[in-house]
Design an enzyme around this catalytic site. Structure first.
Site, PDB file in Angstrom:
ATOM      1  N   ARG A   1      -5.431   8.446  -3.188  1.00  0.00           N
ATOM      2  CA  ARG A   1      -5.393   9.919  -3.483  1.00  0.00           C
ATOM      3  C   ARG A   1      -4.428  10.714  -2.882  1.00  0.00           C
ATOM      4  O   ARG A   1      -4.479  10.680  -1.502  1.00  0.00           O
ATOM      5  CB  ARG A   1      -6.783  10.453  -3.500  1.00  0.00           C
ATOM      6  CG  ARG A   1      -7.760   9.603  -4.690  1.00  0.00           C
ATOM      7  CD  ARG A   1      -9.205  10.266  -4.488  1.00  0.00           C
ATOM      8  NE  ARG A   1      -9.884   9.729  -3.373  1.00  0.00           N
ATOM      9  CZ  ARG A   1     -10.110  10.439  -2.138  1.00  0.00           C
ATOM     10  NH1 ARG A   1      -9.759  11.586  -2.293  1.00  0.00           N
ATOM     11  NH2 ARG A   1     -10.712   9.940  -1.223  1.00  0.00           N
TER      12      ARG A   1
ATOM     13  N   TYR B   1      -1.782   6.155  -9.716  1.00  0.00           N
ATOM     14  CA  TYR B   1      -2.859   5.556  -8.798  1.00  0.00           C
ATOM     15  C   TYR B   1      -4.080   6.104  -8.884  1.00  0.00           C
ATOM     16  O   TYR B   1      -4.435   7.205  -8.704  1.00  0.00           O
ATOM     17  CB  TYR B   1      -2.201   5.434  -7.098  1.00  0.00           C
ATOM     18  CG  TYR B   1      -3.068   4.387  -6.577  1.00  0.00           C
ATOM     19  CD1 TYR B   1      -2.675   3.132  -6.322  1.00  0.00           C
ATOM     20  CD2 TYR B   1      -4.324   4.943  -5.857  1.00  0.00           C
ATOM     21  CE1 TYR B   1      -3.251   2.232  -5.672  1.00  0.00           C
ATOM     22  CE2 TYR B   1      -4.936   3.807  -5.123  1.00  0.00           C
ATOM     23  CZ  TYR B   1      -4.633   2.536  -5.226  1.00  0.00           C
ATOM     24  OH  TYR B   1      -5.206   1.645  -4.310  1.00  0.00           O
TER      25      TYR B   1
ATOM     26  N   GLY C   1      -7.704   7.403  -8.219  1.00  0.00           N
ATOM     27  CA  GLY C   1      -8.285   8.876  -8.420  1.00  0.00           C
ATOM     28  C   GLY C   1      -7.288   9.846  -8.991  1.00  0.00           C
ATOM     29  O   GLY C   1      -7.819  10.756  -9.378  1.00  0.00           O
TER      30      GLY C   1
ATOM     31  N   LYS D   1     -12.640  10.531 -10.456  1.00  0.00           N
ATOM     32  CA  LYS D   1     -13.043  11.503  -9.528  1.00  0.00           C
ATOM     33  C   LYS D   1     -12.960  12.868 -10.122  1.00  0.00           C
ATOM     34  O   LYS D   1     -13.475  14.033 -10.007  1.00  0.00           O
ATOM     35  CB  LYS D   1     -12.146  11.510  -8.179  1.00  0.00           C
ATOM     36  CG  LYS D   1     -12.544  10.148  -7.429  1.00  0.00           C
ATOM     37  CD  LYS D   1     -13.951   9.942  -7.018  1.00  0.00           C
ATOM     38  CE  LYS D   1     -14.111   8.708  -6.582  1.00  0.00           C
ATOM     39  NZ  LYS D   1     -13.876   7.823  -5.388  1.00  0.00           N
TER      40      LYS D   1
ATOM     41  N   HIS E   1     -21.018  11.700  -5.164  1.00  0.00           N
ATOM     42  CA  HIS E   1     -20.341  10.502  -4.634  1.00  0.00           C
ATOM     43  C   HIS E   1     -20.993   9.314  -4.083  1.00  0.00           C
ATOM     44  O   HIS E   1     -21.342   9.251  -2.985  1.00  0.00           O
ATOM     45  CB  HIS E   1     -19.200  10.815  -3.755  1.00  0.00           C
ATOM     46  CG  HIS E   1     -18.203   9.866  -3.390  1.00  0.00           C
ATOM     47  ND1 HIS E   1     -17.597   9.696  -2.184  1.00  0.00           N
ATOM     48  CD2 HIS E   1     -17.706   8.863  -4.231  1.00  0.00           C
ATOM     49  CE1 HIS E   1     -16.658   9.089  -2.194  1.00  0.00           C
ATOM     50  NE2 HIS E   1     -16.542   8.083  -3.298  1.00  0.00           N
TER      51      HIS E   1
ATOM     52  N   SER F   1     -15.045   8.174   1.236  1.00  0.00           N
ATOM     53  CA  SER F   1     -14.381   6.929   0.963  1.00  0.00           C
ATOM     54  C   SER F   1     -13.919   5.861   1.553  1.00  0.00           C
ATOM     55  O   SER F   1     -13.615   6.272   2.712  1.00  0.00           O
ATOM     56  CB  SER F   1     -12.895   7.712   0.089  1.00  0.00           C
ATOM     57  OG  SER F   1     -13.112   8.536  -0.694  1.00  0.00           O
TER      58      SER F   1
ATOM     59  N   CYS G   1     -15.984   3.679   3.135  1.00  0.00           N
ATOM     60  CA  CYS G   1     -17.245   3.923   4.325  1.00  0.00           C
ATOM     61  C   CYS G   1     -18.232   2.863   3.906  1.00  0.00           C
ATOM     62  O   CYS G   1     -19.312   3.110   4.369  1.00  0.00           O
ATOM     63  CB  CYS G   1     -17.565   5.191   4.389  1.00  0.00           C
ATOM     64  SG  CYS G   1     -16.282   5.929   5.403  1.00  0.00           S
TER      65      CYS G   1
ATOM     66  N   THR H   1     -19.387   0.112  -2.082  1.00  0.00           N
ATOM     67  CA  THR H   1     -19.311  -1.000  -2.781  1.00  0.00           C
ATOM     68  C   THR H   1     -20.185  -1.976  -2.298  1.00  0.00           C
ATOM     69  O   THR H   1     -20.916  -2.703  -2.849  1.00  0.00           O
ATOM     70  CB  THR H   1     -17.934  -1.670  -3.214  1.00  0.00           C
ATOM     71  OG1 THR H   1     -17.188  -0.333  -3.695  1.00  0.00           O
ATOM     72  CG2 THR H   1     -17.953  -2.620  -4.022  1.00  0.00           C
TER      73      THR H   1
ATOM     74  N   ASP I   1     -20.140   3.879  -6.909  1.00  0.00           N
ATOM     75  CA  ASP I   1     -19.436   5.189  -6.585  1.00  0.00           C
ATOM     76  C   ASP I   1     -20.003   6.303  -6.693  1.00  0.00           C
ATOM     77  O   ASP I   1     -19.736   7.262  -6.218  1.00  0.00           O
ATOM     78  CB  ASP I   1     -17.684   4.900  -6.998  1.00  0.00           C
ATOM     79  CG  ASP I   1     -16.898   5.664  -6.310  1.00  0.00           C
ATOM     80  OD1 ASP I   1     -16.867   5.577  -5.051  1.00  0.00           O
ATOM     81  OD2 ASP I   1     -16.064   6.263  -7.027  1.00  0.00           O
TER      82      ASP I   1
ATOM     83  N   ASN J   1      -5.390   0.442   1.510  1.00  0.00           N
ATOM     84  CA  ASN J   1      -6.150   0.835   0.385  1.00  0.00           C
ATOM     85  C   ASN J   1      -5.887   0.010  -0.906  1.00  0.00           C
ATOM     86  O   ASN J   1      -6.090   0.464  -2.127  1.00  0.00           O
ATOM     87  CB  ASN J   1      -5.936   2.172   0.007  1.00  0.00           C
ATOM     88  CG  ASN J   1      -6.827   2.963  -0.852  1.00  0.00           C
ATOM     89  OD1 ASN J   1      -7.984   2.721  -0.885  1.00  0.00           O
ATOM     90  ND2 ASN J   1      -6.282   3.794  -1.730  1.00  0.00           N
TER      91      ASN J   1
ATOM     92  N   ARG K   1      -6.748  -2.521  -4.011  1.00  0.00           N
ATOM     93  CA  ARG K   1      -8.054  -2.301  -4.934  1.00  0.00           C
ATOM     94  C   ARG K   1      -8.094  -3.440  -5.791  1.00  0.00           C
ATOM     95  O   ARG K   1      -7.216  -3.909  -6.180  1.00  0.00           O
ATOM     96  CB  ARG K   1      -8.209  -1.090  -5.479  1.00  0.00           C
ATOM     97  CG  ARG K   1      -8.192  -0.056  -4.585  1.00  0.00           C
ATOM     98  CD  ARG K   1      -9.436   0.780  -4.506  1.00  0.00           C
ATOM     99  NE  ARG K   1      -9.481   1.752  -3.475  1.00  0.00           N
ATOM    100  CZ  ARG K   1     -10.445   2.374  -3.053  1.00  0.00           C
ATOM    101  NH1 ARG K   1     -11.768   2.152  -3.646  1.00  0.00           N
ATOM    102  NH2 ARG K   1     -10.741   3.472  -2.115  1.00  0.00           N
TER     103      ARG K   1
END
Ligand code: GTP
Ligand code: SPV
Ligand code: MN
Length: 593
Positions: free
Chosen positions: A72, A211, A213, A220, A240, A262, A264, A267, A287, A377, A379
């Site tokens: 993001r 990409y 978000g 988001k 969130h 994010s 942290c 998931t 999320d 990052n 995914r």
């Protein structure tokens, strides 16, 4: 296409955007498997997707983004309310008129040579009164695939829309093609990157990035930034937060929601395999949570999403076996590394890297090269349906009743493993006081401590001070006995050698157990200046080097923390609710007594 769309304002909007963006084709997404397969084969041909080994990862693909389009982009994200004050001090602001003018320029002819996809989607279970419809227009087939995995997308959403309202979102990678010009594997345009939200007219415009978000506008942009405004106006919460169901060995079940910034741990907590025997976690969402009070006065949560866009690095059979099972098939991997036998690999996958890999940059990578093979990052995108512990009530239109809300952040010191707030108002103060070390989920420096109230800093669609007030007001909508209890956790304390003090992951079930038993009125707590800490945490069959340190409250450090917070809260001026100020003063007093 006109025959398939019954909604006149949708038709009119599609015509408007088509005229502005000048695509060469239009495709209305039906959400079918054939459509998905057709788009993936076209993207394989174009070199954007690489099919993974059909035995190791059936139905799955590897994809690499442009090296400057990996997360993001908060500095290019705007809240365009009429008044700057309504965006507040934590958001970038531009006036709607000025932004609209800029967008008309940027979007003019931006889809030349490309297909314009119309994606009708539903955030929330189909048929739920809490669900909302969005329509994303995009020129990115990658976005179409992700939206199909992450939302209820296509004909079903269009049917549910009927003649009703929808949140429009326009997205373009911002790279028009000249006649005959060959496309690149990952088109994007960092120079024009802009993600704009219009909270009053409820519209989203995003250009330049393909990409996560930035581009999947249901996530988001809609489900948090626009939905937080809807929630403020209509009396509900868009957060969130993960949502999990926790069942005790006695078979009693409670639902918990948790907000961490994010990357942290949402998931991982949402899909956790408890190490404590007899305890079970089931996943409603990982999320985002939309929460409103039910007729019985309790707070009910739905997950507006239908899939996971999860951080790959650190995901292994040891840390998160349920995620590993979820992504065993029909998964889209972005920016992980590729093995020579067409399997995926990332740092922390739990097995050694083969001698050679193709890194997320597409370069040949060797062990010991010093650079990560997968982007931090990187995914996976996958449907929730494949989660082996998908909660049976995850699609209940009513949502699930929430017994506890947890806040947390990535803090190497000061914040203990877990503590409980005294009440809703104090809990709201705890949410407002969250700070966390930055991660790779957003562009910028990593590991820098910053305030991230309610883990919503990048996602609140209005003035954060008013958002605090909305939380306080929500707490007055029902009897105090019906309100979820509020907790603060920190899995990330480190010792002087820089090692984590707490093993985390499945061991976090020990903290969930305490919370469960507090809510049931069984577990005991000790009152401290910052809140209640466990009298005893279940440390059975686990070796923790320094358990006392996990709960240590360093008064001097906490006093510094309150000074820092006083300074931060000044930012909100008149918008800071007096209750937040008085909670901070009360904390200071307790720390000095
Ligand atoms: P977003 O999708 O960006 O919102 O992230 P998230 O909050 O869902 O975070 P996620 O669960 O994907 O975890 C991010 C990183 O933190 C991963 O590398 C995890 O392995 C790591 N992590 C998650 N839980 C723990 C934990 O309990 N302890 C430690 N040490 N690391 C954790
Ligand atoms: C986050 O950054 O919190 C995410 C990933 O969940 S993204 O979809 O890129 O926002
Ligand atoms: Mn997130």
């Amino acid at each position: 296409m006109r025959e398939r769309i019954k909604n006149p304002s949708l038709i009119q909007w599609i015509e408007e955007i088509t005229a502005l963006c000048s695509p060469s084709k239009i495709h209305l997404c039906d959400g079918s498997e054939e459509e998905y397969n057709q788009i993936t084969s076209q993207m394989v041909k174009a070199g954007t997707l690489v099919p993974l080994d059909a035995k190791k990862h059936p139905g799955s693909f590897w994809c690499r983004s442009h090296p400057d389009d990996v997360a993001r982009v908060e500095e290019n994200t705007f809240i365009c309310s009429e008044k700057k004050e309504d965006a507040g001090p934590t958001n970038n602001w531009k006036s709607p008129a000025e932004m609209k003018k800029k967008l008309i320029e940027l979007f003019g002819g931006c889809m030349k040579g490309r297909t314009l996809y119309v994606i009708p989607y539903c955030m929330g279970p189909l048929g739920s009164p809490s669900s909302r419809i969005g329509v994303e227009i995009t020129d990115s087939p990658y976005v179409v695939l992700n939206m199909r995995l992450m939302t209820r997308m296509g004909d079903a959403a269009l049917k549910q829309l009927g003649n009703g309202p929808f949140i429009p979102g326009v997205h373009s990678v911002g790279v028009p093609l000249k006649p005959g010009q060959k496309d690149v594997a990952w088109p994007c345009n960092p120079a024009v990157r802009t993600i704009a939200h219009f909270p009053e007219t409820r519209a989203i415009w995003s250009i330049g990035s393909g990409y996560g978000g930035n581009a999947l506008l249901g996530k988001k942009c809609f489900a948090l930034r626009i939905a937080s405004v809807l929630g403020r106006d209509e009396g509900w919460l868009a957060e969130h937060m993960l949502i999990l169901g926790l069942t005790s060995p006695e078979g009693e079940k409670k639902y918990i929601a948790a907000a961490f910034p994010s990357a942290c741990g949402k998931t991982n907590l949402a899909m956790m395999t408890p190490t404590l025997p007899g305890w079970k976690v089931e996943c409603v969402g990982d999320d985002i949570a939309w929460m409103r009070f039910g007729k019985d006065g309790r707070l009910y949560a739905i997950n507006p999403e239908a899939g996971y866009f999860g951080v790959a690095p650190g995901t292994s059979f040891k840390t998160n076996p349920n995620a590993m099972k979820t992504i065993s098939r029909n998964t889209l991997f972005t920016n992980v590394a590729l093995t020579p036998d067409k399997d995926v690999w990332w740092e922390g996958i739990g097995k050694e890297a083969p001698l050679h890999l193709t890194s997320w940059l597409g370069e040949s990578w060797k062990l010991g090269s010093g650079k990560p093979a997968a982007h931090p990052n990187s995914r996976f995108t996958v449907s929730s349906k494949q989660c082996p512990i998908y909660d049976p009530k995850a699609e209940d239109p009513k949502g699930v009743p929430i017994s506890a809300i947890i806040f947390g952040g990535r803090r190497s010191s000061v914040i203990p493993l877990v503590f409980e707030s005294f009440n809703w108002q104090h809990g709201t103060f705890l949410g407002a006081s969250v700070s966390s070390e930055t991660t790779a989920a957003a562009k910028g420096e990593m590991g820098k401590l910053r305030h991230d109230p309610f883990a919503m800093l990048p996602f609140c669609g209005y003035n954060m001070g008013d958002y605090f007030a909305h939380w306080l007001a929500m707490g007055k909508k029902t009897d105090a006995k019906n309100l979820p209890r509020i907790y603060y956790v920190n899995w990330f304390q480190k010792n002087d050698q820089g090692e984590y003090l707490w093993p985390g992951y499945g061991e976090n079930s020990r903290v969930l157990k305490w919370i469960f038993e507090r809510v049931s009125g069984k577990a005991k707590a000790i009152e401290t200046p910052i809140g209640y800490i466990p009298e005893k945490l279940d440390f059975s069959e686990i070796f923790v080097k320094d358990p006392a340190r996990l709960f240590h409250i360093d008064r001097a450090a906490w006093i510094k923390e309150t000074e820092e917070l006083s300074h931060y809260f000044k930012l909100f001026g008149d918008h800071l609710p007096k209750e937040i100020h008085s909670e901070l003063e009360a904390l200071k007093k307790r720390l000095f007594s």
